[in-house]
Write a protein that holds these residues in place. Structure first.
Motif, PDB file in Angstrom:
ATOM      1  N   GLU A   1      -2.730  10.958  -3.528  1.00  0.00           N
ATOM      2  CA  GLU A   1      -3.928  10.390  -3.137  1.00  0.00           C
ATOM      3  C   GLU A   1      -4.021   9.402  -4.550  1.00  0.00           C
ATOM      4  O   GLU A   1      -3.658   9.963  -5.531  1.00  0.00           O
TER       5      GLU A   1
ATOM      6  N   GLY B   1       1.468   7.837   5.711  1.00  0.00           N
ATOM      7  CA  GLY B   1       1.940   6.675   4.858  1.00  0.00           C
ATOM      8  C   GLY B   1       3.114   6.291   5.923  1.00  0.00           C
ATOM      9  O   GLY B   1       3.002   5.671   7.083  1.00  0.00           O
ATOM     10  N   ASN B   2       3.804   4.766   5.381  1.00  0.00           N
ATOM     11  CA  ASN B   2       4.061   3.960   5.636  1.00  0.00           C
ATOM     12  C   ASN B   2       5.664   4.266   5.703  1.00  0.00           C
ATOM     13  O   ASN B   2       6.324   5.156   5.611  1.00  0.00           O
ATOM     14  N   ASN B   3       6.223   3.221   6.563  1.00  0.00           N
ATOM     15  CA  ASN B   3       7.920   3.634   6.614  1.00  0.00           C
ATOM     16  C   ASN B   3       8.482   3.792   5.266  1.00  0.00           C
ATOM     17  O   ASN B   3       9.556   4.908   5.336  1.00  0.00           O
TER      18      ASN B   3
ATOM     19  N   THR C   1       7.395   5.321   2.568  1.00  0.00           N
ATOM     20  CA  THR C   1       7.098   6.164   2.089  1.00  0.00           C
ATOM     21  C   THR C   1       7.343   7.831   2.329  1.00  0.00           C
ATOM     22  O   THR C   1       7.306   8.659   2.650  1.00  0.00           O
TER      23      THR C   1
ATOM     24  N   ASP D   1       9.567  -4.891  -3.133  1.00  0.00           N
ATOM     25  CA  ASP D   1       9.865  -5.156  -2.254  1.00  0.00           C
ATOM     26  C   ASP D   1      11.422  -3.206  -2.209  1.00  0.00           C
ATOM     27  O   ASP D   1      12.427  -4.203  -2.135  1.00  0.00           O
TER      28      ASP D   1
ATOM     29  N   THR E   1       2.787  -2.154  -5.222  1.00  0.00           N
ATOM     30  CA  THR E   1       1.774  -0.743  -4.849  1.00  0.00           C
ATOM     31  C   THR E   1       1.153  -0.715  -6.293  1.00  0.00           C
ATOM     32  O   THR E   1      -0.001  -0.488  -6.623  1.00  0.00           O
TER      33      THR E   1
ATOM     34  N   LEU F   1       3.339   8.219  -4.604  1.00  0.00           N
ATOM     35  CA  LEU F   1       1.993   7.737  -4.641  1.00  0.00           C
ATOM     36  C   LEU F   1       2.285   7.414  -2.834  1.00  0.00           C
ATOM     37  O   LEU F   1       2.896   6.313  -2.147  1.00  0.00           O
ATOM     38  N   ASN F   2       0.710   7.915  -2.185  1.00  0.00           N
ATOM     39  CA  ASN F   2       1.080   7.775  -0.886  1.00  0.00           C
ATOM     40  C   ASN F   2      -0.593   7.777  -0.297  1.00  0.00           C
ATOM     41  O   ASN F   2      -1.109   8.163  -0.750  1.00  0.00           O
ATOM     42  N   ILE F   3      -0.965   7.396   0.906  1.00  0.00           N
ATOM     43  CA  ILE F   3      -2.029   7.216   1.574  1.00  0.00           C
ATOM     44  C   ILE F   3      -2.708   9.040   2.266  1.00  0.00           C
ATOM     45  O   ILE F   3      -3.364   9.088   2.739  1.00  0.00           O
ATOM     46  N   GLY F   4      -1.554   9.900   1.643  1.00  0.00           N
ATOM     47  CA  GLY F   4      -2.510  11.118   2.286  1.00  0.00           C
ATOM     48  C   GLY F   4      -0.807  12.359   2.062  1.00  0.00           C
ATOM     49  O   GLY F   4      -0.439  11.664   1.241  1.00  0.00           O
TER      50      GLY F   4
END
Lengths: 328, 328
Positions: B206, B182-184, B186, B142, B224, B173-176
């Motif tokens: 990515e 990303g999320n909050n 990243t 977390d 992750t 590391l991220n989703i774009g």
């Protein structure tokens, strides 16, 4: 008769591949009607079950999703979503900007009552060839436990109705199989899922078992789901490179590789998730299917068929009922 | 002279593989001393640079980590960690229960001043064969943005000192790949990293590019990171299964596969992250190396060598300085 709205302008090879796919679908399915949105200068079909509507704007891959949906009112994507909203069509299909399509789903089509956050779902390849339903693939990157619980319901209905699996096994993607493993999010979601009888919860599943057919539905948050999907995609490509580098360095191996080439292609096809159709945005008051941006005509055709089956099996009504039950 | 404490009792095939590895290491490195902890009934070596200490307890894979460390005071793992704490050894190596070793690191060895959360790091295989440093692999499920920032510092020092990379490229590391993706977590971490000159931040990466040598260090949270590591592991195995199913179904293919077998083994080896040594728990006031639970003697030997290099290159002192700078 099922009526599907289609965005003619979205995707790398639009409108050509969309037109090909629509033509094939309309010929294959006699109970299908298509409501097609796009630039009339590029529309080439003529069929009694295709209704064409001209739109003057286009949403591109570079557009900022929410802004594009709010400002480009006469875009093919917005008009397509409005057709679902106004009950002119039961479902819709686009290969355009994923974020924009999610926004169109959220702001134009609208959420089902009781659904906090929609989720993006797809069937990913598995070792048996059967495939596994994975969600959320990126609609909601900051999920709470109750969103994961809702994803489980949406995934359950999707697997049951669209994939015909009676009592699908629903698993939670986690970093250990034991109940107490995970981060705060998965620990809380596990507790909620373990207590329910709304679906068949089979516990945690680890990322190493994703392709192993241990579950029919795998539930995760949009950040992790997107990460895993891209990792599967990338790792397959990277392995391919390493295999090529190593194997094609000797003449003897080149011969052997030639013999295996056809089979290697078949394998690549089995493991290619685009073969399983598009991804579907669940939790909305209508069927919204995202065909891959790099879709060819065959993949777009699969996405249309997927939307048609989703409408016929009434997944939206089924989800409405189940989410309603969960709310009580 | 470097002195390493070793847990003789941890791992699936302990103590045999540990004894074999220690014997080889002590013969290979004339500047190495080993302080070995375990059951004297099973100790078989005799060497002037090995000091053996009997311990009466053992931590098993089933033990609850924190409780095991607090209660099993005379276990080989706790005694080994105490040796680092008391400066009897500079570093330590165990193939035992990962959670317990992390707890031993945290509660016995202790954190470096200014480090909020330790991180588990390993070098994962890459297409070029060079390998990429990935962290956190599961120490902190977390994470907050400041933990990711600290992971970047720890990874930077690790890549520089242990892997000899001058000015390592550090990616998130991220989703774009875009800054706003990303999320909050990243998104916030990206902001902090983009503003620093403590390390060479190259932006988001990515999951599809993890094996592609785009960065020297890839930073993520423990949830992750663990997910991705297990996914890499599992996907390699699943692909292997699919290839076998498909290819070995014809006699002609069997012959071709036979020709390729040696190369396929070499590939499996290149992509096997256990070949790159163990994982290291960073952010502690001493070197703590985790050898894989399923380590053979060769892998455990690599982990000892890794601990030795980490001590020689003074990664702990380097991290102490850099984290201190970040705190100011």
């Amino acid at each position: 008769m099922v009526k599907i709205a289609v965005d003619m302008m979205g995707g790398d090879d639009a409108p050509q591949i969309v037109l090909e796919a629509v033509e094939k679908a309309i010929n294959d399915f006699e109970d299908l009607e298509i409501l097609l949105f796009g630039d009339e200068a590029k529309y080439t079909l003529n069929h009694p079950r295709i209704t064409f509507r001209h739109t003057s704007e286009m949403i591109t891959m570079e557009d900022e999703p929410v802004r594009a949906i709010k400002r480009k009112k006469d875009s093919s994507m917005v008009r397509m979503a409005e057709a679902v909203k106004n009950d002119e069509a039961e479902g819709c299909v686009s290969a355009g900007n994923t974020g924009a399509l999610m926004s169109a789903g959220l702001f134009v089509v609208g959420r089902l009552p009781g659904v906090a956050r929609p989720a993006l779902v797809a069937t990913i390849p598995s070792v048996s060839g059967k495939g596994t339903v994975l969600l959320d693939l990126g609609a909601n990157a900051d999920a709470k436990a109750e969103h994961l619980y809702q994803n489980a319901i949406l995934g359950h209905v999707y697997a049951k109705k669209l994939r015909g699996i009676e009592n699908p096994k629903v698993a939670l993607l986690n970093i250990g199989t034991e109940a107490q493993k995970g981060n705060n999010l998965t620990k809380a979601a596990y507790k909620q899922m373990a207590e329910t009888d709304q679906f068949n919860f089979v516990g945690n599943i680890e990322a190493k078992s994703i392709l192993e057919d241990e579950a029919d539905v795998i539930v995760t948050d949009g950040f992790t789901g997107n990460m895993i999907l891209k990792n599967l995609e990338g790792v397959a490509k990277s392995f391919g490179k390493v295999i090529k580098q190593n194997i094609l360095s000797s003449a003897k191996n080149k011969l052997a590789a030639l013999v295996l080439k056809k089979d290697m292609k078949a394998i690549a096809k089995q493991m290619d998730y685009s073969e399983y159709g598009g991804s579907v945005l669940l939790g909305l008051d209508g069927v919204v299917v995202k065909a891959h941006g790099s879709s060819n005509a065959k993949a777009f055709y699969s996405a249309i068929r997927q939307a048609k089956i989703a409408c016929e099996t009434q997944i939206v009504d089924n989800m409405r009922e189940m989410v309603g039950d969960a709310d009580e």
